[in-house]
Design an enzyme around this catalytic site. Structure first.
Site, PDB file in Angstrom:
ATOM      1  N   SER A  11       0.842  -1.185   0.000  1.00 17.72           N
ATOM      2  CA  SER A  11       0.000   0.000   0.000  1.00 17.72           C
ATOM      3  C   SER A  11       0.884   1.243   0.000  1.00 17.72           C
ATOM      4  CB  SER A  11      -0.963  -0.034   1.190  1.00 17.72           C
ATOM      5  OG  SER A  11      -2.021   0.858   0.984  1.00 17.72           O
ATOM      6  N   ASP A  64      -9.296  -4.694  -5.685  1.00 22.45           N
ATOM      7  CA  ASP A  64      -8.853  -3.672  -4.736  1.00 22.45           C
ATOM      8  C   ASP A  64      -9.685  -2.391  -4.880  1.00 22.45           C
ATOM      9  OD1 ASP A  64      -7.474  -1.880  -3.107  1.00 22.45           O
ATOM     10  OD2 ASP A  64      -5.508  -2.647  -3.693  1.00 22.45           O
ATOM     11  N   HIS A  98      -7.692  -5.240  -1.153  1.00 16.87           N
ATOM     12  CA  HIS A  98      -6.421  -4.590  -0.828  1.00 16.87           C
ATOM     13  C   HIS A  98      -5.511  -5.496  -0.010  1.00 16.87           C
ATOM     14  CE1 HIS A  98      -3.807  -1.198  -0.781  1.00 16.87           C
ATOM     15  NE2 HIS A  98      -3.860  -1.017   0.514  1.00 16.87           N
TER      16      HIS A  98
END
Length: 718
Positions: A587, A662, A694
């Site tokens: 991320s 995601d 995610h």
């Protein structure tokens, strides 16, 4: 990025087991593999002198009193199954004690039971062993909250709010079409501390709720590959600089069955934060934050009419204002407001006319959570030791004097009894897996509940963990770091390095927990012969406003500079092979990994970037614009931070991983990066998880960790 999404990813697979070295399964799924730190779950005070918690089998509650008396099997799943089955006339099977159990009083326990076709809110009487109350809830209900007098439950049925009363009557509060979403915690994309979308008034007669109109937000396509012909399942995704959702607040009156809109003036795309009822249920308080997120107004509205009543105060910043905690009323006349306006997120006492009466900033402590609040004193959790510890503090509201209640340097979890005479203490630190006790508030008496042993003892050899302090690139700020040495370390050998990085706001990887916060995958890689290094750079959590706000309008720049100070530290160690340094993150950590690979191509030979932000113009409004402003307001910043502009610098081996579903960092980021690599003639490796969002969770995470480990061992080990 998203607290829940990111942290769920970072903390999954925390501890593991093996006979010698850990297997990748051990490192990823500790509970399933039979190795996890022993703990106590669901601790709650039943009375001022007795606490209950779920036992190790998860099949019963144990009761422990402050006079050291223990009652095992205080309540069992069998007790609850019999009582609930009798009440709803249905066969009941409980695998565990419900983790959402709650003591309504010393005699009654409430929880939610998911039956074959419906949910039930039930109240169990420990003396009669019968169910005193049931409320049947729609089986599809989500985000249920119960009224103060327990006579109705508010819940969401898809995008609308319904109420179910204890007499079985159901009332539809809203009836809006798709993409007009009522009462949802997923408002403003869960930023600003939003964890709910409905607030019942203290008297139980009114419900304040969010209404999120996202019809004007662009659809973003997600593809379901599981059907015969792949189907498109679009989501609403407001990208930075583009049209955002429009949110309003409304109040439903239970008696009149009417709804009033709160008349909040301003831009339709502003953020409505900290919704809070007054203790008398007559007023509501709202933090109105502009889309630029640098100007907050705390305003009061009349709950009966919805009309504006008073502007209490304003808070402005040259960077950003980030409200994330509702007001906490001390009485009818005063409340606590949480802000970092004086440097550290902490408490400020105001009267209801907006006059500041006192402030309670204490050293470099960052306020985390309220524990117990009264008009005279507040117990709260806050940081210490440069963000490494989390301790219990007490502040006298009149004098402002603050003192730490917990003394051991550690990360604590605390539950206090109503009289504030005893508290449940659970802590961990670098050398303590988990210690749980009941402690008298004056510190003179302690009753130990658990002193967990090292879960790896006799099963595997753990790497040595060293906590380090490194100066930031500014030459003055101390940064916290963690170094894992390879097992069977030989100072005369040269070892490859895996730098594990996150680096963004609302995250901290290095903490005073067992093993320094390292997880099973860190241990696994150290056992494979890697030095594993992690550094919390400026911009990360729990170090105060100035520490974090250096990221404003230039995400990744100061963060990378600090990480390179970490690399300088590594290169000073004779056992580090400077030609074999790799980096991995997810991320924001994926953004950092990609940025480091491209900005320092001669330093990092291998990188694994999971779910990476590639260009901030593709990220969402609420988070992205807070730190970067709109693209048209900060074109230089967006240009500077975009990794696409530096693809031509790529030299090492880079593996990019993404979840096809995601909804946080959409796949467009990595797709655009690959396209740029093609145009620049650069080779990059790519892997997609078709069904994951995610995070990569469940057993598939074993596959993920195996792929990451294999990539480092293939391209970084000799």
């Amino acid at each position: 990025m998203k607290k829940i999404s990111l942290f769920a990813f970072m903390l999954a697979g925390f501890f593991a087991q093996a006979q010698n070295n850990l297997t990748i399964e051990d490192a990823t799924m500790p509970f399933q593999r039979g190795l996890a730190t022993q703990s106590i779950y669901g601790a709650q005070w039943r009375t001022n002198n007795e606490i209950t918690f779920i036992d190790a089998s998860f099949k019963a509650l144990t009761a422990k009193s402050t006079n050291d008396k223990v009652v095992e099997n205080f309540i069992t799943t069998s007790d609850l199954e019999t009582a609930v089955g009798r009440a709803i006339n249905e066969k009941v099977s409980l695998r565990t004690i419900p983790f959402d159990y709650h003591w309504e009083n010393e005699n009654q326990l409430s929880f939610t039971y998911q039956g074959e076709n419906d949910k039930y809110y039930v109240v169990y009487n420990i003396h009669t062993k019968n169910i005193d109350k049931t409320i049947k809830i729609n089986a599809e209900a989500t985000e249920e909250i119960i009224s103060p007098n327990k006579n109705y439950i508010a819940y969401l049925n898809k995008n609308n709010i319904e109420l179910v009363f204890d007499n079985g009557a159901v009332v539809k509060v809203t009836n809006d079409p798709e993409h007009v979403v009522n009462g949802s915690s997923n408002t403003h994309r869960n930023e600003f501390g939003i964890d709910r979308g409905m607030w019942i008034s203290p008297d139980g007669k009114k419900i304040m709720f969010y209404k999120k109109d996202e019809r004007m937000v662009k659809d973003y396509p997600l593809i379901d590959f599981g059907t015969r012909i792949a189907e498109e399942n679009p989501i609403k995704y407001p990208m930075a600089g583009m049209k955002s959702e429009e949110v309003s607040l409304h109040i439903y009156n239970i008696d009149t069955k009417t709804t009033k809109k709160i008349n909040i003036e301003g831009d339709k795309e502003q953020f409505l934060t900290m919704p809070t009822w007054s203790p008398n249920s007559e007023m509501v308080y709202v933090g109105v934050l502009n889309r630029g997120q640098d100007h907050l107004k705390l305003q009061r509205y009349n709950a009966a009419s919805g009309n504006f009543d008073k502007l209490l105060f304003e808070e402005k910043s040259k960077t950003y204002v980030e409200p994330n905690t509702p007001l906490k009323f001390l009485n009818d006349k005063e409340f606590i407001y949480i802000s970092e306006k004086d440097g550290y997120r902490h408490m400020f006492r105001y009267d209801i006319n907006g006059k500041q009466l006192n402030s309670y900033v204490y050293n470099d402590v960052v306020f985390k959570d309220f524990v117990n609040v009264s008009p005279k004193e507040i117990y709260y959790m806050g940081t210490a030791n440069k963000g490494m510890d989390k301790l219990l503090y007490k502040v006298d509201l009149k004098s402002g004097k603050t003192q730490a209640v917990t003394k051991t340097s550690a990360t604590y979890t605390v539950e206090m009894n109503p009289e504030k005479t005893w508290y449940y203490s659970q802590y961990t630190n670098l050398t303590t897996p988990n210690h749980v006790s009941l402690k008298h508030i004056n510190g003179k008496k302690t009753i130990e509940l658990l002193n967990a042993s090292n879960p790896y003892e006799g099963k595997t050899v753990l790497p040595k963990v060293e906590m380090v302090t490194i100066k930031a690139a500014d030459g003055k700020t101390d940064l916290n770091g963690r170094l894992l040495y390879p097992v069977n370390f030989n100072e005369n050998e040269k070892y490859p390095v895996m730098v594990y990085v996150y680096g963004g706001p609302h995250a901290q990887l290095v903490t005073n927990r067992f093993g320094g916060g390292a997880g099973g995958f860190d241990y696994y890689m150290a056992q494979q012969g890697f030095v594993v290094f992690t550094l919390d750079n400026r911009g990360s959590e729990n170090r105060g406003r100035d520490f974090e706000h250096v990221i404003h309008r230039q995400l990744g720049q100061n963060e990378m500079a600090d990480q390179m100070e970490g690399v300088k530290f590594l290169k000073s160690k004779k056992f580090v092979d400077a030609d074999r340094i790799g980096v991995y993150g997810w991320s924001f950590g994926g953004f950092m990994t990609t940025s480091l690979m491209l900005n320092y191509p001669d330093t990092f030979k291998v990188g694994v970037a999971g779910g990476p932000v590639i260009d901030w113009k593709w990220y969402e409004v609420m988070y992205g614009e807070r730190y970067m402003d709109m693209p048209e307001e900060n074109p230089e910043g967006y240009e500077k931070t975009s990794t696409l502009n530096k693809v031509k610098n790529l030299k090492g081996r880079l593996l990019m991983i993404h979840g096809a579903q995601d909804p946080v960092v959409v796949q467009q980021h990595s797709m655009e990066f690959i396209e740029k690599c093609i145009k620049e003639g650069k080779q990059v490796d790519y892997f997609l998880y078709p069904t994951h969002e995610h995070n990569v969770s469940g057993r598939d995470r074993i596959h993920l960790n195996a792929k990451i480990a294999d990539y480092f061992m293939t391209h970084l080990k000799k």
